[in-house]
Design a protein around this motif. Structure first.
Motif, PDB file in Angstrom:
ATOM      1  N   SER A   1       1.687   3.561  -3.152  1.00  0.00           N
ATOM      2  CA  SER A   1       0.425   4.001  -3.925  1.00  0.00           C
ATOM      3  C   SER A   1       0.378   5.160  -2.735  1.00  0.00           C
ATOM      4  CB  SER A   1      -0.436   3.498  -4.522  1.00  0.00           C
ATOM      5  OG  SER A   1      -0.902   2.409  -2.927  1.00  0.00           O
ATOM      6  N   ILE A   2       0.330   4.888  -2.306  1.00  0.00           N
ATOM      7  CA  ILE A   2       0.004   6.332  -0.672  1.00  0.00           C
ATOM      8  C   ILE A   2       0.679   7.942  -1.523  1.00  0.00           C
ATOM      9  CG2 ILE A   2      -0.128   7.473   1.868  1.00  0.00           C
ATOM     10  CD1 ILE A   2      -1.096   5.405   1.701  1.00  0.00           C
TER      11      ILE A   2
ATOM     12  N   GLY B   1      -3.467   0.833  -1.152  1.00  0.00           N
ATOM     13  CA  GLY B   1      -3.736   1.988  -0.688  1.00  0.00           C
ATOM     14  C   GLY B   1      -4.342   1.957   0.482  1.00  0.00           C
TER      15      GLY B   1
ATOM     16  N   GLY C   1       0.624  -1.047   0.471  1.00  0.00           N
ATOM     17  CA  GLY C   1       0.200  -0.104   0.200  1.00  0.00           C
ATOM     18  C   GLY C   1       0.588   1.253   0.106  1.00  0.00           C
TER      19      GLY C   1
END
Lengths: 301, 292
Positions: free
Chosen positions: A64-65, A274, A61
């Motif tokens: 994609s943050i 994300g 995740g």
């Protein structure tokens, strides 16, 4: 310790039974040790699983943050990038809605239960709370669908908020009751003896002294419903666009995860990872805050 | 003066009203379920539970595949998680009742309880399913990856915190003097745990397992994502299937004709009744145990 034991036995018994007993003691001690290591292994195993899950979600995740993830809308499949701003806004709106609906009602129920402890009504209310607490979230979704969505004629954020509120209710009511039960009787009596009316005594003396427990309950309840997906499937339904209208379908983080995770597109998977990471961090922060509050403001009488 | 009394009465009325509202809410749930599923209740009767065929196109609705899917995943999950939960409870209350390791394991269990079920499902789909697929290939059966066995494993991880925390609570209520009496007679820790603690807290631990089972039965999202969503009777524990909750999640918004919808709601009703019963029995046992 072992030597002492064997010496004692040596004095009291003859040689053969001594040998038998020593063997028995040894096997007992070995059994004890084996059991201890198995227990430790089991506990470690669970923490390893947890670490693996946390690590896996974080690893998938965190990439994609970024800023765009928070402020942009999801892009169609095939285009890289995009964000889940509509889901973040939707989650916040629906949680706010459910807090507004559930908190006053559940505090009132909690106060009632702590006041009338042994009446018939309070027995049935407690039973009702237990049923509600164990109720599968999908069943709550069905009922809210029938009650709200069918009446309004469309999926809406409002119905999602109601479904989440029903899930919050038992948690907040229970924690209110438990906390207010710990407020000593003398405090209430002192207030009543000074001529303060009953409702003021409850609202200004009893409830404020149990505020930390109530607040902890609310935070735990929010943490519980923040990740709920099942009751939202047929209530708030999801929406690929930004929407702040409560009467229209609205997206939320768990719904994004569900819809995108089961899609075949890689870009959407990374959005879902994300969203999972964001959701877990959010829930973690809520739980930690609840813990800090309950530890700092613990009722001491 | 008069005014004050009225306000008190009003306040009381609000308290009573909200308490009463909760009971109305629960009854409302029940009545809604009955009313909305009445079409399927009258049409299929008892055959709904024993029917093996779920075919919305032909109008055949038998819920046995989902009933068996739910029961198999839940019980399998419970069987896998129970020994581990018990180990954690014993670990936390008997071996490491304070200190660093105690806090680590306790926090781990609490965190596990906080992970949303959708994340469990997502993780299961991407991390666990490939592993299971490889395992299935190696023992030479069809490598679905998804299915009842995978769901049971994820469920077992999800319900560990419930059994563990309740068992720990019950174990901590075993009187110290009884334990000390056993130690003074020369019992080892294992013997104290097996012959004193477990018999003493047995019913409470059973209740904890029951509540965990209730959770597993109603669990929706994680299972929906990894069970494979097949509406036929499961043939082995590795075959894909469907549970009561997952079939509702999958098909409720797609159901168009009224029989289909009411059949799905009847499944919801069954789920509601079973979990309510399990919860009430579990809570009753715990209450009885706590009174000692």
């Amino acid at each position: 310790m072992n030597n002492e034991l064997t010496q004692n036995i040596d004095i009291n018994t003859d040689k053969i039974s001594f040998l038998i007993k020593e063997k028995k003691i040894k096997s007992r001690i070995i059994k004890d040790k084996i059991f201890k290591y198995i227990t430790i292994a089991g506990a470690l195993f669970v923490s390893l699983i947890l670490a693996y899950i946390l690590f896996y979600v974080a690893k998938q995740g965190i990439s994609s943050i970024n800023w765009n993830f928070i402020i942009e809308l999801p892009k169609p499949p095939g285009e890289f990038g995009g964000g889940v701003s509509n889901a973040i806004v939707g989650t916040l709106i629906m949680i706010a809605l459910s807090v507004i609906i559930a908190v006053p009602l559940s505090i009132a129920i909690g106060v009632y239960l702590s006041e009338d402890r042994k009446t018939k009504l309070s027995y049935w209310v407690r039973t009702g709370l237990e049923i509600l607490q164990g109720m599968p979230s999908i069943s709550i979704g069905i009922v809210v669908y029938v009650w709200v969505v069918l009446q309004m004629g469309s999926f809406s954020a409002l119905s999602g908020g109601i479904a989440l509120a029903i899930m919050m209710l038992p948690v907040v009511a229970k924690s209110t009751e438990e906390t207010l039960k710990m407020v000593p009787y003398s405090l209430k009596e002192a207030s009543l003896a000074l001529g303060v009316p009953y409702y003021k005594t409850i609202l200004k003396v009893v409830v404020p002294s149990g505020l930390s427990g109530i607040l902890t309950g609310i935070l735990i309840a929010v943490a519980r419903v923040a990740g709920e997906t099942a009751p939202l499937l047929f209530t708030s339904f999801g929406n690929p666009f930004m929407n702040v209208n409560m009467m229209k379908p609205m997206n939320s983080l768990p719904l994004v995860i569900f819809n995108y995770a089961s899609s075949p597109y890689k870009e959407w998977h990374s959005l879902a990872w994300g969203a999972s990471f964001l959701l877990m961090v959010m829930i973690l922060i809520l739980n930690i805050t609840a813990k800090i509050i309950s530890r700092k403001w613990k009722i001491k009488f | 003066m008069n005014f004050k009394i009225n306000r008190d009465k009003l306040f009381r009325a609000i308290l009573y009203g909200s308490a009463f509202f909760l009971i109305v809410l629960i009854f409302g749930f029940f009545i809604t379920f009955i009313l909305e599923s009445s079409e399927s209740l009258t049409k299929f009767g008892f055959g709904f539970i024993t029917g093996k065929q779920w075919d919305p196109v032909d109008g055949h609705f038998g819920a046995l595949p989902f009933l068996s899917g739910t029961l198999i995943t839940s019980f399998l999950g419970l069987i896998i998680s129970f020994p581990i939960s018990l180990m954690i409870a014993v670990f936390l209350s008997e071996y490491f009742y304070k200190g660093f390791f105690h806090n680590v394991i306790k926090t781990a269990v609490e965190l596990l309880a906080g992970i949303p079920s959708i994340v469990f499902g997502f993780w299961g789909l991407f991390a666990l399913v490939p592993l299971i697929r490889e395992f299935q290939l190696s023992i030479g059966i069809e490598p679905y990856g998804v299915g009842i066995f995978t769901s049971a494993i994820v469920l077992s991880i999800m319900i560990i915190p419930y059994t563990a925390s309740i068992s720990r609570e019950v174990i901590s209520m075993v009187p110290t003097d009884v334990k000390e009496a056993a130690y003074s007679l020369g019992a080892t820790k294992f013997e104290v745990i097996r012959k004193i603690i477990l018999p003493y807290s047995g019913s409470g631990i059973f209740a904890g397992a029951l509540l965990a089972l209730g959770r597993a039965l109603g669990e929706t999202m994680a299972v929906t994502m990894i069970i494979g969503n097949s509406n036929s009777m499961p043939t082995s524990i590795f075959s894909p299937g469907n549970t009561m909750a997952s079939v509702i999640a999958n098909e409720f918004t797609e159901a168009t004709d009224s029989t289909y919808v009411s059949a799905l709601i009847e499944i919801g009703l069954l789920l509601f009744l079973v979990t309510a019963l399990i919860n009430l029995v579990g809570k009753y046992i715990i209450k009885k145990t706590v009174q000692f």
